[in-house]
Motif scaffolding. Structure first.
Motif, mmCIF file in Angstrom:
data_model
loop_
_atom_site.group_PDB
_atom_site.id
_atom_site.type_symbol
_atom_site.label_atom_id
_atom_site.label_comp_id
_atom_site.label_asym_id
_atom_site.label_seq_id
_atom_site.Cartn_x
_atom_site.Cartn_y
_atom_site.Cartn_z
ATOM 1 N N ALA A 135 0.853 -1.191 0.000
ATOM 2 C CA ALA A 135 0.000 0.000 0.000
ATOM 3 C C ALA A 135 0.890 1.242 0.000
ATOM 4 O O ALA A 135 1.913 1.282 0.682
ATOM 5 C CB ALA A 135 -0.904 -0.021 1.220
ATOM 6 N N GLN A 136 0.502 2.261 -0.758
ATOM 7 C CA GLN A 136 1.313 3.462 -0.937
ATOM 8 C C GLN A 136 0.774 4.588 -0.059
ATOM 9 O O GLN A 136 -0.211 5.248 -0.410
ATOM 10 C CB GLN A 136 1.259 3.895 -2.402
ATOM 11 C CG GLN A 136 1.776 2.866 -3.376
ATOM 12 C CD GLN A 136 3.272 2.631 -3.229
ATOM 13 O OE1 GLN A 136 4.075 3.495 -3.523
ATOM 14 N NE2 GLN A 136 3.640 1.467 -2.732
ATOM 15 N N PRO A 137 1.418 4.844 1.070
ATOM 16 C CA PRO A 137 0.898 5.902 1.953
ATOM 17 C C PRO A 137 0.982 7.271 1.295
ATOM 18 O O PRO A 137 2.047 7.668 0.818
ATOM 19 C CB PRO A 137 1.781 5.810 3.196
ATOM 20 C CG PRO A 137 2.996 5.050 2.786
ATOM 21 C CD PRO A 137 2.604 4.179 1.645
ATOM 22 N N GLY A 138 -0.128 7.966 1.278
ATOM 23 C CA GLY A 138 -0.170 9.279 0.645
ATOM 24 C C GLY A 138 -0.711 10.359 1.572
ATOM 25 O O GLY A 138 -0.576 11.540 1.302
ATOM 26 N N VAL A 139 -1.347 9.938 2.654
ATOM 27 C CA VAL A 139 -1.914 10.885 3.611
ATOM 28 C C VAL A 139 -1.613 10.375 5.024
ATOM 29 O O VAL A 139 -1.708 9.180 5.293
ATOM 30 C CB VAL A 139 -3.449 11.020 3.438
ATOM 31 C CG1 VAL A 139 -4.023 11.997 4.457
ATOM 32 C CG2 VAL A 139 -3.801 11.459 2.025
ATOM 33 N N VAL A 140 -1.252 11.305 5.887
ATOM 34 C CA VAL A 140 -1.113 11.003 7.316
ATOM 35 C C VAL A 140 -2.266 11.677 8.036
ATOM 36 O O VAL A 140 -2.555 12.859 7.775
ATOM 37 C CB VAL A 140 0.221 11.545 7.872
ATOM 38 C CG1 VAL A 140 0.274 11.418 9.384
ATOM 39 C CG2 VAL A 140 1.392 10.825 7.225
ATOM 40 N N THR A 141 -2.935 10.947 8.916
ATOM 41 C CA THR A 141 -3.984 11.585 9.703
ATOM 42 C C THR A 141 -3.670 11.437 11.189
ATOM 43 O O THR A 141 -3.338 10.349 11.659
ATOM 44 C CB THR A 141 -5.388 11.031 9.378
ATOM 45 O OG1 THR A 141 -6.346 11.691 10.210
ATOM 46 C CG2 THR A 141 -5.490 9.536 9.607
#
Lengths: 350, 350, 350, 350
Positions: A135-141
Motif C-alpha cells: 500500500a502506498q501511503p499518501g496521507v497522514v492523519t
C-alpha cells in the motif's frame, strides 16, 4: 448513594446544544434560502473561518464527524493512496470501516503511545513507497486532542507535517475536539493557527458537535484546493446538508466572540476539577491529570459498576478496569461535586 | 413589477423549518442523553413509525436524502447486485454518483416516461440474471412522488413489486416527497400503508426535510431485517447522527396529529392554486395540472429570466423552455397571488 | 446437413492460440526470471510497443480485457470523475459492473448508433461539469472496432478527443479488437499511429487474446504518466501477472514482423468471404457488409436454431432474429465454405 | 566465486513452468472451444478437484494469487463484513490494498508470531460484533504455508475454524503454497482433506503458479454456495479468463498422478538440503530448519550483498540482516551444491 449529577460523564456528545446555538438556528429560520450552501449564513460562516485561521481557507460544512474525516481524506487522497493513522484513531477504530468502504483505501495503523503517532513512524512506513506490492501511503492523519485525551505539542505536529511532506504525503488533522486542544495549549487564535497553518497541516476536521453544537462539523482546507471538486466530493460521501443555513448558523453562534474556546475551556476545567477530587479518593496513581476534557481512572469492576448505574459513563478497557469520565460544555461544578460524592460513597462502601 | 412573494418557488428545500419542529428540538434540549440513538426521543420516533405503518417496522433515522437512499440500497443489496432505476431518478441523476462510489454497484437506468418506470421494464432487465457478463439486477428503486412531480398509482407500485419479487429482486421506494404523494392519493394512513406495505415495498426512504423539517430523514424497512447490521451500515455510509435525539424530535413533531400530511396537503394545494392561476395567463397547453407540489410550465426564455430575477425558481429544461415552480409547507395564498401577478406582468410586457 | 466446419463462428475468443505464440512461450521457459515484469521478455515487449507506436509509450501488460479496461480507467480517473461510454460498450454492458465495483465510479451511458459515440454527445454530457449534484465526467471511453463490428474513422476519433480535451477530459480507447480495426483502415503502422497518437487518444487497451494470443492484453499510455503509480494500480486491480515473461512472450511473437496485423487481416477477410456467400443465400438486405471480423445477419429463429446446433454461434438480438457470426485468425476458407453450405441447407429446408 | 547455480533462490515464482504443463497447454490448443469456462478442459479440471477433495466442491479457476484471494473474500463477505488476517499476511501486506479497493472492506490485522494467527485472537476481535462503531469481522483468513514459511498443524486450523464459526464467521485459507504445506504435513490426499474439509475451512485459494504452473490459480469452495453468483463475482473482480481451457489444462497436468505433490515435495526437500549445508557454514543458530520451501538465514549485510549479486535472492528484514532463500520445483541438488559453495566462499572471504 447521594443525588446523582444532572449530567452523565459518558461523553461530550451526550450533552445537548448550547442555548445560543438553538437561538441562532431559530434566527436563521426566516423565509426561503437556496439549499446546499448558497445562502448568506453559509457565506458568513466561511468568512468567520477565514478570520479564525487568519487566511483564506476553504470551508466545507458537514454533518457528522465520521463524514468529515471521510470527506477530508477523499479530498486529499490521490488514486491508489493509502492512509497512515494510529491503531487507536477514530478513523481506524470507531468509524465502522466507513473510510475503507467509501474511499476504497487501506488504513495503515501504527501502534500509538496513548493515541499519538511519532514522526519516525511516518519514515518507517514511507519505505513502502515505490514497492508495487505494498500500500502506498499518501496521507497522514492525526487526532488532536487524541482519542486518549492526550495532546501533540505544536512542535510535534510540525515535525509530523515535515516528515510527511518530505515523503510527498499530505496531513489531515482530525479535530473532533480541536476546541479542547486549542483551549489547553494556549487558548488563543494564535494557538489554533500555530497548530494548523503554522505547523503545516493541510486539512482539518473542525469539530462542533462535541463542543455544544446541535450537529455541525466542518472540513477546512488551509491551502489551495480544487474547490468545485471538493464541494462535489462532499455530496458524493453523503455529507451535503440540504438546508445548510442551519448548520452554518450553529458555527456562527460558536465562533462569535470566540465562544467555542470558552465552552471548551470550561469543559477542560471541569475535567481538572474532577481529577483533583478523584485523586483524593483514588490516589494519584489511579488517575493521570487530564490534558483536555477526559480522565481515565482505574476503578475496580464492582465499584465502577455501582457508580455507572448511578451516573453513567463508559468502560475504557475491561482488562485493566480503566474507565473514561468525560466532561462537556454544560458540566457544572455542582455536577462534579455530586459525582465525586458518589465516587467517595462507592469507594468507601467497597 | 409588483412586490415579490415572501418565498421563492425554487424548491421545497428552500423553505425553512416549521415552528413546531424548532419547538420540539428545544424541548429535547434538556440534560444529557446517550448519543447515536440510545435515547428516549429516538425510541419514541420509532414507535410512532410503527403506528404510522400499522406494523412493527425498522426505523433508521438519517441525515439527508442521498444518504437515506444509499443506506436503503446498502441494506437491500446482496453481494454483486445491481440496481434498476429510471434515468431521471434522483439516485441516478442527482446524487453525484454517491451510490456507485459507496455501494460499488451499477445503477441500470431505464428510460422513464415523466419519471415513471413500468413493470415491463423490470422483466426486460431481469433477462440479464444468470449471464455472468451482465450486471445482476437485485434491487428496483422507484420514486414516489417522482422527480417529475408525477405519481404511481398504488396498483402500479404493486405491479412493480410483484414483478421484482418474481425475479428475486427487492423494492426500494425513494419517498423524499412521500408526504406529498400520500396527501395526493387519499391523504390517510391507509393510503400510506396501501402504497407501501400493501403494495409489497421492502424499504422506504421517508423524507422529512422537504416537508418542513430542519434536516431529518428516515429509512424504514417494512419487513424483517438484520437490525444490528443495518444500524452498523448506517454508520458505514456516513449517516449516523451523534446527538440523534434532535433528529428524532423533528419527526415526533411532524408525525404527531398527522401534521406531516397536513403540511404536504397544503403544499400540494398551493401548487394547484398556482396552476389554476397560471393557466389563465399562459393557457392550459403550457402547463399541466400538478399531481403534487410542483408545476412545469413552458415559459419563454426572456420572460422566464425576468421572472426568475424577481422571484427565484429553477429552469427544468433549457431546450424546451420548461421551468419548475415548486411550493412548500410555508407557501401562502398571498405568495401565490403575488407570484401570479408577477407572471402576468412579465407576460404582458413580453 | 453437410459436415460442419472445424471451427465455430461463436467468437474470436473461441479460437485457440497461434502456434507461434505457444512456441514463444516455450522459448521463454528457460531458467529463472524475476517475477512481476522485471525480466528481459517484458522489457523486450515494451521496446516493441515503443517501436509500434513510434514513440516512448508506457506499456502495462495485463491478463484479460475487462481488467485492461478497468486498469486504463483507474490510471486516468481523477478523484470523483465519472466515465462517458456508449450504452452498447463492453465496459457498460459486458463487464459485470467491474468498473463500478473496482473504480467506485459512475459510467454514463450515451445511446449509440451501432456502437458509436458522437463528439456532440460529449458536449452534451459536459454540461454537468461544475454542478455538484451530477456525476462529473472526466474520461471518455470508446471502442475500436466497436462491439457492433463498426469502425470510427480516424477523423471521428480525433473529433472525440478534441471535444473531450476541450472539456478537460481524457480519452481511452478500448482496443480489444484494435488489430482488426487497424487492418481494416489501412493496415499499416501509420494507421495505428494516426488512430491513436495522432488523433489524441490518451490510453489504449491493446487486445491480444481475441487475435491469436493465449491470454495477453496490454494497457498503453501514449503520453506522460506516473509510471510507478500505474504499475501499482495494475496490482491493485488484480491484473499483475506473476510469471510475466509468459505474457510478454506472446506479444513478442505477435508484434514480430507485424504478425498481429496479418492475423487480423485474415480474420477480416474471412468475414468478407462469409458475407459475400451469405448474401447469395439470404439476400443483401439481411446482412450488412462487415467492417471487421463479424457479420450480423437476420436469420429466422428456427433456421438459426438448426444452424446453431450444427455449428455454434450466438444470437445477437432475439427480438429481431439478428445473429452474430464471427471469424478468427484460424478460420479457413474451407470453414467458411462449409458453413455456407450448412446455411444453404438450412434455408432450403426451411 | 564458483560458477553460480542455474536457478536463483529468489522465489518459487521466478521458476518457469514444468514441461508437462506446457505440453498440456499445447494439447489443449486444438480447434475452437467456448470461452469463459464452458469447455471440456475446465469441466475436467473441476472433476479432478472434486476427486482431490473427496467431495463435490465448487471450483473457480482464476489467474493470479491476489485475484484469488480477493475473489474468495468477495464470495464469503456479507454486506459490511470485515476480515481478520495477520499483519504479515499476503492480503494485508503484499496485495497493494487490492482487497480494500475491490471489496470496500477493512482488513483487521492481528500481530502474528512468525506468520500464524491464534484462535484466541479471533475471540478477542469478535468482541467488536454488535458494536456499531467497530468494523464487524465476518471472515477469518489464514495462510498455509504462511508467508514466513511456517505451518499450522491441522488441529490449529480446526481450532481456528471452530472459533470463527462459533462467532458466525467463515474461514478462508490462502493456499498460494498449499502444495508445499500438504507435502510437509503428510503428503497424501488425506492430509489435504483433513487440513481443509476436515478442519472446517470454507474456501481455499488453491495455488498453482508457485508450484510449476505457467499462471493458474483456483478458488475452491468446500461447501454449498450460490455458484452462479460466484461465477459472476469472478468476472467482477477481474479474474475471468477468456480462453479458460488453457488455465484448466495446467491444473489437469498438475493434478494428474498427484504431480502437484511431487513437485512441492521436491521443492521442500531442496530447502532441507540447503538448510543442512548452510548450518555447517553459518552455524545452527543462524538458520532455522525449514518447514516448507524457504529458509531465512541471518547473513551479514556485506556477505549477503556479495552472494546476492552472484545468485539473486531477496532480503527479508534489513534491520536483522535476515535473508530469504527459496527453492522451487526445478531447483536441483546441483543448484543447492553450487549455492552452498558460493556461500562458503563468501563467508570465508568475509
Amino acid at each position: 448513594m447521594p443525588t446523582p449529577p444532572a449530567c452523565s460523564f459518558a461523553s461530550d456528545n451526550a450533552a445537548g446544544a448550547h442555548p445560543l446555538v438553538l437561538e441562532a438556528i431559530s434566527a436563521a429560520n426566516v423565509g426561503h434560502a437556496l439549499a446546499y450552501g448558497d445562502d448568506r449564513w453559509t457565506h458568513r460562516a466561511s468568512e468567520m473561518f477565514n478570520d479564525l485561521f487568519g487566511r483564506s481557507v476553504s470551508t466545507l460544512l458537514t454533518m457528522n464527524g465520521t463524514g468529515s474525516n471521510v470527506l477530508a481524506l477523499a479530498t486529499l487522497l490521490r488514486p491508489g493512496d493509502a492512509v497512515i493513522c494510529t491503531d487507536w484513531s477514530h478513523v481506524n477504530d470507531d468509524e465502522a470501516a466507513a473510510p475503507e468502504r467509501i474511499l476504497g483505501t487501506k488504513l495503515i495503523p501504527v501502534p500509538a503511545d496513548r493515541g499519538k503517532m511519532s514522526a519516525a513512524q511516518i519514515d518507517e512506513r514511507a519505505r513502502a513507497i515505490g514497492n508495487l506490492h505494498h500500500a502506498q501511503p499518501g496521507v497522514v492523519t492525526i487526532t488532536q486532542a487524541t482519542e486518549w485525551g492526550t495532546l501533540y505539542t505544536i512542535d510535534e505536529i510540525a515535525d509530523i507535517c515535515d516528515r510527511a511532506h518530505a515523503h510527498g504525503m499530505s496531513v489531515h488533522l482530525d479535530g473532533a475536539r480541536i476546541a479542547n486542544a486549542v483551549a489547553a495549549l494556549g487558548g488563543t487564535l494564535e494557538t489554533l493557527r500555530d497548530m494548523t497553518v503554522g505547523a503545516g497541516v493541510d486539512a482539518v476536521s473542525f469539530g462542533g458537535t462535541k463542543n455544544g453544537l446541535l450537529g455541525a462539523e466542518a472540513v477546512i482546507h488551509l491551502g489551495q484546493i480544487d474547490r468545485a471538486r471538493s464541494v462535489y466530493l462532499r455530496k458524493q460521501v453523503n455529507q451535503l446538508s440540504s438546508k445548510m443555513r442551519f448548520v452554518a448558523a450553529q458555527f456562527i453562534a460558536a465562533l462569535e466572540d470566540n465562544r467555542w474556546l470558552e465552552w471548551a475551556r470550561h469543559a477542560n476545567a471541569m475535567a481538572h476539577r474532577l481529577h483533583a477530587g478523584a485523586v483524593e479518593i483514588l490516589g494519584s496513581q489511579a488517575i493521570d491529570a487530564p490534558e483536555v476534557n477526559s480522565v481515565f481512572p482505574i476503578v475496580g469492576a464492582d465499584a465502577a459498576e455501582a457508580l455507572r448505574s448511578w451516573c453513567f459513563f463508559w468502560e475504557w478497557d475491561a482488562t485493566t478496569s480503566r474507565q473514561r469520565w468525560m466532561t462537556a460544555w454544560d458540566t457544572t461544578e455542582d455536577d462534579v461535586g455530586l459525582f465525586l460524592a458518589g465516587l467517595s460513597a462507592v469507594m468507601t462502601a467497597g
